[in-house]
Write an enzyme that holds these catalytic residues in place. Sequence first.
Site, mmCIF file in Angstrom:
data_model
loop_
_atom_site.group_PDB
_atom_site.id
_atom_site.type_symbol
_atom_site.label_atom_id
_atom_site.label_comp_id
_atom_site.label_asym_id
_atom_site.label_seq_id
_atom_site.Cartn_x
_atom_site.Cartn_y
_atom_site.Cartn_z
ATOM 1 C CE LYS A 56 -3.911 -2.138 2.258
ATOM 2 N NZ LYS A 56 -4.699 -2.159 3.338
ATOM 3 C CG ASP B 148 -8.109 -0.478 3.879
ATOM 4 O OD1 ASP B 148 -8.112 -0.812 3.381
ATOM 5 O OD2 ASP B 148 -6.502 -0.173 3.632
#
Length: 293
Positions: A82, A118
């Site tokens: 990420k 997220d």
Amino acid sequence: MPAPESPSEAASDDAVIRLGLIGDNIAVSQAPRLHRLAGLQNGRKVTYDRLVPRELGQDHATILANCAAQGYRGLNITYPYKEKVAALVRISDPIVRRLGAVNTVLFEPTGAEGHNTDHSGFISAYRAARGGTPPGATLLIGTGGVGRAIAFALVALDAAEIRLADHDIEKAEVLASELEAAKPGLRVTVGRDAAEISEGAEGLINATPVGMTGHPGSPLEASAITGAWAFDAVYTPVETEFLAVAQAAGLQVISGYELFIWQGVDAWKLFTGLPLDVARLRSDLAKTDPATS
């Protein structure tokens, strides 16, 4: 090869929507199922590929470039890529730039655009479980990509205090300074040992791979699992050792499956702009995977 579809174009014709996931240890990920079921709700065919760098013999940057050239609409990004992918894409959202981590990439005619569902997904999962109750003093174990997204979500949820536990103390200290800049006056504590800084915390969060399939165990010893609520970013398996102990201790538990659902809903919206019945999605996922029922 024609340019990848924009969301409006994706919703207006019958072309296949090509998606994928870059990550390690993703053999049991339910992301492919979620997006294929979302496509079925809209009468659209979705292909969704698991893209594991070591299996493909390519690094994450090469896979990203190849997918852009091959007509993928977008990709999800998971551990441990990420933060690495964030350095390779354009990020327009100032919150996501501050996070320094992306879990969703769109291939636009102007280039690859990074997003972080997220962050938004955790906020939705928390509010669905606890309503408007603020998180209180919260221990966050792990300050990697998902940890950073959750940390800034805790700021948005008005956490009274955030305690960051990570063996990489320098990484945790960088995040602490960023959180303090985002919310002046916020109390942030940093430590290597989660148990040592857990006393009195109302919320406990695991944002490490510990507990997931292939990484058994708990990030926090049982005697330190006290408070009001606990969340585990791990969702394979849905019931982790950490959450099982927390539930037995009387804490309200929020499964990583909830983050999986909500980040997926937000990613689908970014990929396609098409509607999604979340209740139906949950039902369909349960039918196709008994482990979630």
